[in-house]
Design a protein around this motif. Sequence first.
Motif, PDB file in Angstrom:
ATOM      1  N   GLN A 209      47.211  65.055  68.558  1.00 30.61           N
ATOM      2  CA  GLN A 209      46.132  65.358  69.492  1.00 30.61           C
ATOM      3  C   GLN A 209      45.891  64.235  70.500  1.00 30.61           C
TER       4      GLN A 209
ATOM      5  N   GLU B  38      50.404  70.873  64.090  1.00 31.64           N
ATOM      6  CA  GLU B  38      48.965  70.734  63.911  1.00 31.64           C
ATOM      7  C   GLU B  38      48.494  69.480  64.638  1.00 31.64           C
ATOM      8  N   GLU B  39      47.247  69.501  65.103  1.00 30.81           N
ATOM      9  CA  GLU B  39      46.742  68.383  65.907  1.00 30.81           C
ATOM     10  C   GLU B  39      46.684  67.073  65.127  1.00 30.81           C
ATOM     11  N   HIS B  40      46.597  67.158  63.784  1.00 32.50           N
ATOM     12  CA  HIS B  40      46.491  65.931  62.983  1.00 32.50           C
ATOM     13  C   HIS B  40      47.852  65.443  62.460  1.00 32.50           C
TER      14      HIS B  40
ATOM     15  N   ARG C  95      44.617  73.884  66.563  1.00 29.55           N
ATOM     16  CA  ARG C  95      43.412  73.291  65.976  1.00 29.55           C
ATOM     17  C   ARG C  95      42.641  74.424  65.316  1.00 29.55           C
ATOM     18  N   ASN C  96      42.524  74.372  63.995  1.00 25.13           N
ATOM     19  CA  ASN C  96      41.869  75.458  63.238  1.00 25.13           C
ATOM     20  C   ASN C  96      42.507  76.813  63.558  1.00 25.13           C
TER      21      ASN C  96
ATOM     22  N   ALA D 158      45.417  74.580  70.860  1.00 30.50           N
ATOM     23  CA  ALA D 158      44.623  73.485  71.426  1.00 30.50           C
ATOM     24  C   ALA D 158      45.361  72.748  72.533  1.00 30.50           C
TER      25      ALA D 158
END
Length: 363
Positions: free
Chosen positions: A239, A313-315, A337-338, A342
């Motif tokens: 992210q 995934e953003e993380h 994101r979720n 994103a």
Amino acid sequence: MKRALKIGKVFNTKIEIHWTFLLLIAYVAWSTYNAGGNLNEIVLQIAFVLSIFVCVILHELGHVRAAYHFGIPTKKVTLLPIGGVAQIERMPEKPKEELIVAIAGPLVNVAIALILFIVFPITDMYNAAYAENSTSISYTTFPLYLFSANVVLFLFNLIPAFPMDGGRILRSILAMKMSRMKATKIASITGQCFAVIFFVLGLMNNPFFALIAVFIFFGARSENYTVQSQELLNGYEVQDAMMTNYLVLSPEETIDSAIRKMVSGPDIDLLVIEDNKVQGIVTREKLISKSKERNSYEILVRDIMSKNFRVLEEHNKLSDTYLMLQRTKNRLFPVLRNKELAGVINLEKIQHFIMMKAKGFQY
């Protein structure tokens, strides 16, 4: 240049022979014939070269098996005229683990040499060849020269010239006392110094050494850059580098519309979105190729988009993502994101992130 023949699979690793390897076999046959060798001698020389490269494959599989033990897969092993290359997904960052992976290959050559020494009367063969002052390979002395080749492979690979095995061994030992980045820099400089020596010797004696020198020099430089880049990326997530402003297409758009969007912005590949979900990716090459067809105005984006893409995934760790993007053919990756889109990320964006970090910019 990338074409290769797949000959098998070991530890879920493809074994391939690059097409340029055939040039080496042709050269061996021609040089033997040119030196006055008959058909029997040509066959024997080719058999000897092939035997050496079997040992090279076993050497690379030693690395593959050691990496596999630490949960690191290897995509393939490719046989080239200058030797074998194992595409290990990544080298272990723990110094002791890297040391085991790096030394596993040379130890395979030691094992082969020991087996030949035990099974065959190597000493008697050497004494006979020395007494006759003969350097030619015969059916009798074949094991002797194969034994010698494995000893040479063992010693040559222990030269501390990064990114060869010896260079990786040097880095792993240094990394036990200092940071991995500093250890890589020292091993890289050492490798480049050896590359210069090999290049000079190659120009004076054997062009083959000059070719190896070029491989070592740029390999050491590339490894040093990659490790330094990873250090700069440590602690950051996807992210932190992803793009939130990007162009998207609808599956029902025509490729003419897609081309106009692509030309109007900096994006090379475009996401195909429907109901805020990624349906596919359209590459610039695909758009250009299809735009040349007569009925291009009738072709829809959904007809040419690729559904073979990976979502991040953003993380996700940015350092791991950087390594993954270097190995894959895909250039654009959606970031969720979720479970909602994103942003997107590509290799160019991460390289820009690295450049800004290297200049001291704080994110």
